[in-house]
Design an enzyme around this catalytic site. Sequence first.
Site, PDB file in Angstrom:
ATOM      1  N   LYS A  36     -41.125  29.324  37.979  1.00 25.85           N
ATOM      2  CA  LYS A  36     -42.268  28.872  38.357  1.00 25.85           C
ATOM      3  C   LYS A  36     -42.744  29.775  40.022  1.00 25.85           C
ATOM      4  O   LYS A  36     -42.301  29.319  41.556  1.00 25.85           O
ATOM      5  CB  LYS A  36     -41.628  27.813  38.704  1.00 25.85           C
ATOM      6  CG  LYS A  36     -43.183  26.635  39.064  1.00 25.85           C
ATOM      7  CD  LYS A  36     -44.360  26.970  37.359  1.00 25.85           C
ATOM      8  CE  LYS A  36     -45.305  26.377  37.266  1.00 25.85           C
ATOM      9  NZ  LYS A  36     -46.331  25.996  36.100  1.00 25.85           N
ATOM     10  N   SER A  76     -49.564  27.095  32.094  1.00 26.76           N
ATOM     11  CA  SER A  76     -48.859  25.910  33.130  1.00 26.76           C
ATOM     12  C   SER A  76     -49.722  24.548  32.424  1.00 26.76           C
ATOM     13  O   SER A  76     -49.731  24.133  31.374  1.00 26.76           O
ATOM     14  CB  SER A  76     -48.776  25.808  34.205  1.00 26.76           C
ATOM     15  OG  SER A  76     -48.050  24.881  35.404  1.00 26.76           O
TER      16      SER A  76
END
Length: 608
Positions: free
Chosen positions: A209, A408
């Site tokens: 991430k 995402s």
Amino acid sequence: RRQRQMCIRDRKNNSIMKDFLKFTLATVTGIILSSIVLFIIGMVTLFGIVSTADTETIVKKNSVMMLDLNGVLVERTQESPLGILSQLFSDDSNTYGLDDILSSIKKAKENENIKGIYLQASMLGTSYASLQEIRNALLDFKESGKFVIAYADSYTQGLYYLSSAADKVLLNPKGMIEWRGIASAPLFYKDLLQKIGVEMQVFKVGTYKSAVEPFIATEMSPANREQVTTFITSIWGQVTEEVSTSRNISVDSLNVYADRMLMFYPAEESVKCGLADTLIYRNDVRNYLKKLVEINEDDNLPILGLGDMMNVRKNVPKDKSGNIVAVYYASGEITDYPSSATSEDGIVGSKVIRDLRKLKDDNDVKAVVLRVNSPGGSAFASEQIWHAVKELKTKKPVIVSMGDYAASGGYYISCVADTIVAEPTTLTGSIGIFGMIPNVKGLTDKIGLSYDVVKTNKYADFGNIMRPFNEDERSLLQMMITEGYDTFVSRCAEGRHMTKEAIEKIAEGRVWTGETAKKLGLVDELGGIDKALDIAVAKAGIEGYTVVSYPAKQDFFSSLLDTKPTNYVESQLLKSKLGEFYQQFGLLKNLQEQSMIQARIPFELNIK
């Protein structure tokens, strides 16, 4: 005598005053009348522009559709009443709707009076997935037996990839073809923030991430470098394979040419290597096209621009079944509320769930194609939209068509669909969330601001950016992020009919291309919006239907009432002055309005 002189003087003064008042009144009256006249002329002009734009285009015999690409590509364009102001700030670039381009190519294929497409490639701000979708539309157009010709003074790499689908690639004798491979060069703000005394306090789940890295690091982490290398290699593999097929050049040779940087060699070298077919000046292209449509050089060649093609009537019978296949466009950053920091609303959670509920309750809508082009955003809004999509799915088939990005939060809102369709070069996945809150204590210390507090309870001043979080507060935030990540993984597992363990192995915030995502089970099919429509129709079990786009585009005058001139002018000024750094500026400006918990890919991938 003195009294007489005073009377004469008074009469003169009164006369002067009367003349002044008459002159002033006449001037004011003239200004008012002129303003009224100008207003009337302006409104007549606006009505003229609107009525002209809606006039049906009559296609003459031996016409050629011209796709003149010089600007920015978006999913859909929305006519702006302040568009004329953009001429004060722009450099003759345009904004094109992907939907308009695809529709126009399809109409050109079906219209017997259109003999071919002329692609004039200047510059187009977009990603490879959109270029891939247009390219596939051009390949489909060529199946009709009509020609596609491409020309550029100089080709950008993206537009050369698009143009390589043409029958002939024309190049200016003094032009060049950019062909050098793909790189990602993100910007990092850590040192800048450190200099001004701002610390970004980060909470995340997911080794890959990397959205927070620009704020806490000065270079890519090993994990991020790994994932970026993987997905740009995948994209470049797609590009070289397709150019290889169209131009009959081996992939190995294309990589050799990329390493040679042919753009610095004379244009003849690009022809010798097979990247281009003919060297020709722009002024001679029209006669080149006339030969293809077999008309004399002295005759006029009917050229239809994108604006003309948009007003060409579709050559299809009108459906009387009443069945609707809805295409709902969800494009941009996912937010809880409309942003006041930018002129684009993006995907606003409260609005999207309301729209999807209406589609669910509309009995005429038999299936929905959810077109997602989003890097993600608010985790909360993503969860609300996910639930709305799940509810919609109980009543009718829902097919997701992914654009440049559906990652995402963009993947969050897609994962529950019946079928997911993506381009091979779409960036998707990135299953992970993070929180990022600034601490400006260093800045306030530098400029001499002090901070003190009186509170009734332990966490009463939680979230105050004038101080860093303490350990208890950090633990609470990390707990919230971890719980949110677990929910995200669960949603994906449920939607994709996989175990949580299987999703976790390919999650961790990692970004995948559509090509790889299909192998991993995150995507079902590879293709564009047309493929998604075919799947939707098949699942709905209907024959006659009409495709309707949602949300409906505003008409000119509704847009006029809703437009905020200050925001529009401000954004245009910033775009003209900051250029490619406009997105980074918008990010910093918009930080204060973003949801605390984010599900999104890096703010700016900077892939070139």
